[in-house]
Enzyme design. Sequence first.
Site, PDB file in Angstrom:
ATOM      1  CE1 TYR A 142     -40.506  31.311   1.941  1.00 51.74           C
ATOM      2  CE2 TYR A 142     -39.999  31.561  -0.372  1.00 51.74           C
ATOM      3  CZ  TYR A 142     -40.927  31.501   0.646  1.00 51.74           C
ATOM      4  OH  TYR A 142     -42.269  31.612   0.370  1.00 51.74           O
ATOM      5  CE  LYS A 187     -48.615  42.257   9.639  1.00 54.76           C
ATOM      6  NZ  LYS A 187     -49.967  42.764   9.387  1.00 54.76           N
ATOM      7  CG  ASP A 219     -51.899  42.975   6.697  1.00 53.50           C
ATOM      8  OD1 ASP A 219     -51.090  43.834   6.266  1.00 53.50           O
ATOM      9  OD2 ASP A 219     -52.292  42.973   7.875  1.00 53.50           O
ATOM     10  CG  ASP A 243     -43.143  32.148  -3.056  1.00 47.04           C
ATOM     11  OD1 ASP A 243     -43.591  31.976  -4.198  1.00 47.04           O
ATOM     12  OD2 ASP A 243     -42.771  31.207  -2.311  1.00 47.04           O
ATOM     13  CG  ASP A 247     -48.222  31.511  -6.785  1.00 49.43           C
ATOM     14  OD1 ASP A 247     -47.222  31.729  -7.506  1.00 49.43           O
ATOM     15  OD2 ASP A 247     -48.627  30.367  -6.488  1.00 49.43           O
TER      16      ASP A 247
END
Length: 364
Positions: A142, A187, A219, A243, A247
């Site tokens: 970001y 990852k 994942d 992020d 959620d």
Amino acid sequence: MNYKIAILPGDGIGKEVTDCGVNVLKFVADRFGYDFQFEYGLIGHAAIEKTGVPLPEETLNLCQNADAILLGAVGHPMYDKNPSLNVRPEQGLLKVRKELGLYTNIRPIKIFDELIAASSLKPEVLRGADILFFRELTGGIYFGDRNSNSKAAFDTMSYSKEEVQRIVTKAFKAAKNRRGRLHSIDKANVLDSSRLWRSVVQELAVEFPEVEVIHMYVDNAAMQLIRDPKQFDVVVTGNMFGDILTDEASQIAGSLGMLPSASVGDRVGLYEPVHGSAPDIAGKNIANPLATILSTALMLDNSFEMKEASQCVIRAVEAILKKGFRTLDTADESTEPDKILGTNEIGMKVLKALEAKTPVSNLN
Ligand code: NAD
């Protein structure tokens, strides 16, 4: 005790939910004899409309001079529909996090027993789940270099060793004081930045021998979170992975409207609900303000060390849920229709529960 609290309502449901949060803080100040001064600032689309920028200098100064910040949410459909707009509400949020050095976002994820039926997950999967998420907030993709033209675009995910060390250390300390288990999500099978992340976690693990460390690919983590959330205690991860995963984890708390967060660095803390500006329900008095109210509980505890007041707020939320009061997002078929309340009304019930000596019995 005298504290200055900056209030940044932002956009959409931001004002509705921060109003409820401020009422709770005012109540706590009266009841416990604290002196809270509230000063309001613009951020997001509301700031762009009035000043042309998403984070005016005045707001930044206000935040820099505050003892804590309560933020609603930023975002407006005009930007979501038009990705080519260069001045955007979320830039205000990213800038305030960066300028204040708020590199750790802490998100407690736990379901109140009363909301188990509101989640889309099975009760036996949910009951007992209690996760503390640490999301890196001022680095990663970001904040990396980016560019685009009409044919291609790129974003860069980069982390320095120091950026990883400081948040992972906080997560290890939290795990040591909880159930002693730390999941680090990355990852590393594909990304160099994740391989650095993993090596830093391995280095720091030596200093915390009492903490069990589990490395998990993002994942797999996305799947494990809803398959068996109880396996997680403390979770630490980078900005974008955190992020997305938090959620997803909102379903473990019953609704996005239930998840509070604290963003901390080395000085002032910023407290905000995890959800966005929810333009689909803005202005209708149906947003769930409990994530914001629970964010004020985090503020009282983390920024002001008012543990008793913080616990009172959490207990008041629990009390109104026990009484069956719900906003639309947490109602289910067993909810009595006259107990489905609006934003303001749920906020008032929390105040009433705070007022009551034995909150659960005095609410009607
Ligand atoms: P969102 O979180 O605003 O909403 C997702 C869904 O959850 C919507 O259906 C919404 O009605 C519901 N919801 C969210 N909060 C709720 C609450 N308190 N009570 C009841 N229901 C609630 O996410 P989105 O729709 O992806 O994004 C909307 C806007 O918010 C966008 O402009 C986005 O950029 C912005 N956004 C801001 C933040 C932030 O300020 N921290 C975070 C995420 C998204």
